[in-house]
Design a protein around this motif. Structure first.
Motif, mmCIF file in Angstrom:
data_model
loop_
_atom_site.group_PDB
_atom_site.id
_atom_site.type_symbol
_atom_site.label_atom_id
_atom_site.label_comp_id
_atom_site.label_asym_id
_atom_site.label_seq_id
_atom_site.Cartn_x
_atom_site.Cartn_y
_atom_site.Cartn_z
ATOM 1 N N LYS A 1 -25.646 -37.575 26.184
ATOM 2 C CA LYS A 1 -24.373 -37.813 25.514
ATOM 3 C C LYS A 1 -24.597 -38.425 24.138
ATOM 4 N N PHE A 2 -23.877 -37.878 23.145
ATOM 5 C CA PHE A 2 -23.951 -38.377 21.777
ATOM 6 C C PHE A 2 -22.530 -38.467 21.215
ATOM 7 N N PRO A 3 -22.312 -39.349 20.227
ATOM 8 C CA PRO A 3 -21.068 -39.260 19.469
ATOM 9 C C PRO A 3 -20.961 -37.857 18.879
ATOM 10 N N THR A 4 -19.748 -37.297 18.852
ATOM 11 C CA THR A 4 -19.585 -35.887 18.489
ATOM 12 C C THR A 4 -20.174 -35.563 17.117
ATOM 13 N N GLU A 5 -19.885 -36.379 16.103
ATOM 14 C CA GLU A 5 -20.400 -36.098 14.759
ATOM 15 C C GLU A 5 -21.919 -36.090 14.757
ATOM 16 N N VAL A 6 -22.523 -37.035 15.481
ATOM 17 C CA VAL A 6 -23.983 -37.102 15.568
ATOM 18 C C VAL A 6 -24.527 -35.863 16.276
ATOM 19 N N ALA A 7 -23.901 -35.472 17.385
ATOM 20 C CA ALA A 7 -24.368 -34.309 18.144
ATOM 21 C C ALA A 7 -24.342 -33.050 17.295
ATOM 22 N N ILE A 8 -23.262 -32.878 16.540
ATOM 23 C CA ILE A 8 -23.134 -31.686 15.700
ATOM 24 C C ILE A 8 -24.203 -31.674 14.617
ATOM 25 N N MET A 9 -24.408 -32.816 13.965
ATOM 26 C CA MET A 9 -25.403 -32.865 12.886
ATOM 27 C C MET A 9 -26.821 -32.728 13.429
ATOM 28 N N LEU A 10 -27.079 -33.308 14.607
ATOM 29 C CA LEU A 10 -28.392 -33.129 15.227
ATOM 30 C C LEU A 10 -28.649 -31.660 15.551
ATOM 31 N N LYS A 11 -27.629 -30.992 16.074
ATOM 32 C CA LYS A 11 -27.767 -29.576 16.418
ATOM 33 C C LYS A 11 -28.041 -28.732 15.191
ATOM 34 N N LEU A 12 -27.309 -28.995 14.105
ATOM 35 C CA LEU A 12 -27.498 -28.221 12.878
ATOM 36 C C LEU A 12 -28.831 -28.536 12.215
ATOM 37 N N THR A 13 -29.232 -29.802 12.248
ATOM 38 C CA THR A 13 -30.499 -30.190 11.627
ATOM 39 C C THR A 13 -31.679 -29.620 12.400
ATOM 40 N N ALA A 14 -31.565 -29.568 13.728
ATOM 41 C CA ALA A 14 -32.654 -29.020 14.544
ATOM 42 C C ALA A 14 -32.925 -27.565 14.215
ATOM 43 N N LYS A 15 -31.898 -26.838 13.809
ATOM 44 C CA LYS A 15 -32.060 -25.427 13.456
ATOM 45 C C LYS A 15 -32.869 -25.248 12.175
ATOM 46 N N LYS A 16 -33.037 -26.343 11.429
ATOM 47 C CA LYS A 16 -33.771 -26.259 10.160
ATOM 48 C C LYS A 16 -35.220 -26.731 10.313
ATOM 49 N N ASN A 17 -35.639 -26.931 11.572
ATOM 50 C CA ASN A 17 -37.019 -27.382 11.824
ATOM 51 C C ASN A 17 -37.340 -28.679 11.094
ATOM 52 N N ASP A 18 -36.350 -29.590 11.079
ATOM 53 C CA ASP A 18 -36.500 -30.915 10.479
ATOM 54 C C ASP A 18 -36.774 -30.881 8.985
ATOM 55 N N SER A 19 -36.531 -29.773 8.332
ATOM 56 C CA SER A 19 -36.773 -29.672 6.898
ATOM 57 C C SER A 19 -35.489 -30.019 6.135
ATOM 58 N N VAL A 20 -35.488 -31.166 5.491
ATOM 59 C CA VAL A 20 -34.303 -31.658 4.795
ATOM 60 C C VAL A 20 -34.012 -30.801 3.569
ATOM 61 N N GLY A 21 -32.752 -30.498 3.353
ATOM 62 C CA GLY A 21 -32.325 -29.830 2.129
ATOM 63 C C GLY A 21 -32.536 -28.340 2.110
ATOM 64 N N THR A 22 -32.702 -27.716 3.295
ATOM 65 C CA THR A 22 -33.009 -26.290 3.301
ATOM 66 C C THR A 22 -31.818 -25.398 3.639
ATOM 67 N N SER A 23 -30.662 -25.976 3.957
ATOM 68 C CA SER A 23 -29.481 -25.156 4.218
ATOM 69 C C SER A 23 -28.224 -25.895 3.783
ATOM 70 N N ALA A 24 -27.079 -25.244 3.925
ATOM 71 C CA ALA A 24 -25.847 -25.804 3.377
ATOM 72 C C ALA A 24 -25.430 -27.135 4.013
ATOM 73 N N PRO A 25 -25.359 -27.248 5.342
ATOM 74 C CA PRO A 25 -24.969 -28.542 5.908
ATOM 75 C C PRO A 25 -26.007 -29.620 5.596
ATOM 76 N N VAL A 26 -25.543 -30.791 5.183
ATOM 77 C CA VAL A 26 -26.491 -31.876 4.925
ATOM 78 C C VAL A 26 -27.133 -32.311 6.236
ATOM 79 N N SER A 27 -28.362 -32.812 6.157
ATOM 80 C CA SER A 27 -29.119 -33.192 7.352
ATOM 81 C C SER A 27 -28.858 -34.638 7.744
ATOM 82 N N ILE A 28 -28.894 -34.897 9.049
ATOM 83 C CA ILE A 28 -28.865 -36.264 9.555
ATOM 84 C C ILE A 28 -30.302 -36.789 9.601
ATOM 85 N N LEU A 29 -30.493 -38.040 9.211
ATOM 86 C CA LEU A 29 -31.823 -38.650 9.211
ATOM 87 C C LEU A 29 -31.960 -39.707 10.296
ATOM 88 N N ASP A 30 -30.894 -40.478 10.514
ATOM 89 C CA ASP A 30 -30.882 -41.538 11.518
ATOM 90 C C ASP A 30 -29.442 -41.776 11.962
#
Length: 291
Positions: free
Chosen positions: A66-95
């Motif tokens: 279980k995660f806060p919804t905003e965190v879960a969504i950003m984690l899901k989107l960031t995971a799709k970028k293989n942890d590479s910050v700045g590589t797609s339109a949605p901003v990445s979550i860091l912490d």
């Protein structure tokens, strides 16, 4: 990417040890956002403080946890970028940090960048067609990416779109997933989360809306504001107090009219928008008269 929550010894001490916190970038109904830098490598970050009472969607499950919804969504989107910050339109979550009374989300902060609303103002209230097309192409691609990941942003508007201006072609970044949700194809919604003046007509008339058609409508409202030197408001548009300019090119006007079709079943899908002639045609090079 390492994420932390209140289970740590002292999350706030960890936050201060890892990040310099600077001035406030902005605030709204969901919380306040501050600029900062990661101490170890001076990566620019945005630090968002969200009081628990402002969390519209409390928690969702992601990978069995279980995660806060905003965190879960950003984690899901960031995971799709293989942890590479700045590589797609949605901003990445860091912490992220759950302090009990508030949630703190640390994200990448693109620099130099300004929100689309400010970008439009700098262009004296409207954009050249080629500039608007470049931004819309990226927005449609970003919306398709969210849709494929089962994410419904719900609040696409100029203030939630960053434009990276430090390169020859402005680059679009999507921010603020505080009102977003995880969705399934065909789901209907009866409670509106978003900015009321951009609400789709079907919500205004029957209080029921779906993710795909609503996103297409909101993309249309963004394009309208990029081109018309005035703010958009759904109710005014439906009363024909706002009109699409007759001076727009044929394909551009058709694209905008399709997005702002009152009947949701008649709006194109995001994929159909991506294939529209206006986005696929090459615009002639025009000097930007607004600069």
């Amino acid at each position: 990417m390492k994420t932390l929550d209140a289970s740590g010894d002292n999350p706030i001490v960890d936050l201060e040890a890892k990040y310099f916190v600077l001035g406030q970038l902005g605030g709204g109904g969901c919380g306040s956002v501050f600029a900062g830098f990661r101490r170890e490598d001076l990566v620019p970050v945005a630090i968002k403080h969200i009081p628990k009472e402002n969390l519209y969607c409390k928690q969702v499950c992601l990978n069995g946890k279980k995660f806060p919804t905003e965190v879960a969504i950003m984690l899901k989107l960031t995971a799709k970028k293989n942890d590479s910050v700045g590589t797609s339109a949605p901003v990445s979550i860091l912490d992220w940090y759950d302090l009990g009374h508030e949630l703190i989300v640390v994200m990448e902060r693109p620099v130099p960048a300004i929100d689309l609303s400010t970008y439009i103002k700098l262009k004296r209230g409207s954009l050249q067609e080629g500039d608007a097309k470049n931004i819309m192409k990226q927005l449609v691609d970003a919306a398709i990416g969210l849709e494929k990941n089962g994410v419904f942003h719900r609040d696409i508007k100029p203030e939630n779109i960053l434009i990276e201006i430090g390169q020859s072609v402005p680059r679009v970044r999507v921010i603020d997933f505080g009102l977003s949700c995880l969705t399934k194809k065909g789901s209907f919604y009866s409670v509106f989360f978003g900015t009321e003046k951009y609400a789709p007509p079907e919500y205004c008339s029957s209080s029921v809306y779906r993710a795909g058609p609503s996103t297409v409508w909101q993309l249309g409202t963004v394009l309208y504001e990029m081109l018309h030197n005035q703010g958009f408001m759904t109710k005014r548009f439906l009363r024909k107090q706002l009109k699409i300019s007759s001076g727009l090119g044929k394909n551009l006007k058709d694209f905008l009219q399709l997005c702002l079709e009152k009947e949701p079943k008649l709006r194109p899908t995001l994929t159909e928008l991506q294939l529209h002639p206006w986005l696929r045609e090459t615009s002639p090079p025009n000097p930007d008269k607004n600069t």
